[in-house]
Design a protein around this motif. Sequence first.
Motif, PDB file in Angstrom:
ATOM      1  N   PRO A 282       0.809  -1.234   0.000  1.00 29.33           N
ATOM      2  CA  PRO A 282       0.000   0.000   0.000  1.00 29.33           C
ATOM      3  C   PRO A 282       0.838   1.278   0.000  1.00 29.33           C
ATOM      4  O   PRO A 282       0.453   2.269  -0.633  1.00 29.33           O
ATOM      5  N   LEU A 283       1.971   1.275   0.695  1.00 29.45           N
ATOM      6  CA  LEU A 283       2.832   2.460   0.687  1.00 29.45           C
ATOM      7  C   LEU A 283       3.381   2.732  -0.704  1.00 29.45           C
ATOM      8  O   LEU A 283       3.433   3.883  -1.154  1.00 29.45           O
ATOM      9  N   ILE A 284       3.784   1.664  -1.402  1.00 27.29           N
ATOM     10  CA  ILE A 284       4.326   1.847  -2.760  1.00 27.29           C
ATOM     11  C   ILE A 284       3.254   2.343  -3.713  1.00 27.29           C
ATOM     12  O   ILE A 284       3.497   3.211  -4.562  1.00 27.29           O
ATOM     13  N   ILE A 285       2.039   1.836  -3.575  1.00 31.16           N
ATOM     14  CA  ILE A 285       0.978   2.174  -4.526  1.00 31.16           C
ATOM     15  C   ILE A 285       0.390   3.556  -4.254  1.00 31.16           C
ATOM     16  O   ILE A 285       0.159   4.342  -5.195  1.00 31.16           O
ATOM     17  N   LEU A 292       6.490  11.484  -4.526  1.00 32.33           N
ATOM     18  CA  LEU A 292       7.314  11.783  -5.694  1.00 32.33           C
ATOM     19  C   LEU A 292       6.787  13.008  -6.434  1.00 32.33           C
ATOM     20  O   LEU A 292       7.566  13.878  -6.873  1.00 32.33           O
ATOM     21  N   GLY A 293       5.459  13.119  -6.548  1.00 33.12           N
ATOM     22  CA  GLY A 293       4.900  14.296  -7.208  1.00 33.12           C
ATOM     23  C   GLY A 293       5.154  15.569  -6.433  1.00 33.12           C
ATOM     24  O   GLY A 293       5.449  16.624  -7.025  1.00 33.12           O
ATOM     25  N   MET A 297       7.304  18.343  -8.516  1.00 31.56           N
ATOM     26  CA  MET A 297       6.512  19.414  -9.121  1.00 31.56           C
ATOM     27  C   MET A 297       7.149  20.794  -9.007  1.00 31.56           C
ATOM     28  O   MET A 297       7.125  21.569  -9.989  1.00 31.56           O
ATOM     29  N   PRO A 298       7.771  21.205  -7.880  1.00 36.69           N
ATOM     30  CA  PRO A 298       8.434  22.529  -7.871  1.00 36.69           C
ATOM     31  C   PRO A 298       9.546  22.662  -8.901  1.00 36.69           C
ATOM     32  O   PRO A 298       9.671  23.707  -9.566  1.00 36.69           O
TER      33      PRO A 298
END
Length: 307
Positions: A282-285, A292-293, A297-298
Amino acid sequence: MSLSPSALIPIVMLAIAGVLAVPAIMAFVRSWKAKEDLERRLERRGSRPVPQETRNVSRIGRAVIGLGNRATPSNEEAVSAVRAKLLQAGFTNQAAVGRYYVARIACVVLPQIALLIALPHLGGVSKQTLLMVSIGLIIAGLLAPDMYVSRRAQALQQQCSAGFPDMMDLMVACVEAGLSLDASVQRVGEELELRHPNISEHMKKLSLELRAGKARRNAWRTFADRMGIEEASSLATMLRQAEEMGTSLGQTLRVFSADMRKRRILMAEEKAMALPAKLTLPLIIFVFPVLLGVLIMPAVVKMQGAL
């Protein structure tokens, strides 16, 4: 006159359902004849009993009970195995076996009838799909009662396993306070009625068997079979050995109770140790893409502004 493929589908479905229902129908007919012969002999003797459970039910309920009794096969070994399974699942009624077989027949026949009724409204569905749906409903109808009973029995066994150390602590307290083992069983059954009602019901049945004069080792073995957990079987074996060897019952129960407590702690630690491994996927998904986003994103926005 030749029939179209769409007209052959209901005939094939009825034929499959009829072939699968032949063993149940044959068992129904044999048990019906055997019960009619028994009732005829009882009527001749003038001692036909009226079951207590059918006195206060409606006509529909009596019809269902009668149908269930006639649907029960005459093979005593199969009936005993099914009755033991139903007892572990919490179905203690005498008519539970007959209702179980009626439910198995209904789960096979009723979906096929519903599919036949809905067939005129399924004009756009191909015949292969309808045939696969029919076979799937038959398989599901055959497996559904067993799966329900097994899951219910497993849930009750988990409840009994969770409350077994509490029962052992109360047993130790009662025995060391001066009560006999039979009186301790009755007292513990009364004390656990609110917290562990399933164990309380088993203890009350055990107390009734002991008061009726059943041998202690046989009563405890039946208690372990009804409960269906390893702890109860170990307790029955331990009590039998303590009775044969003449060891102290209070000390034996205290050691067994301590072992049950340690086992509960070990099971809790095992579940806690397995939790990180279960949370990895669940943590990976769910968590890793979001993190990561947020981190990227910055940099992406600044690169778009620079370009």
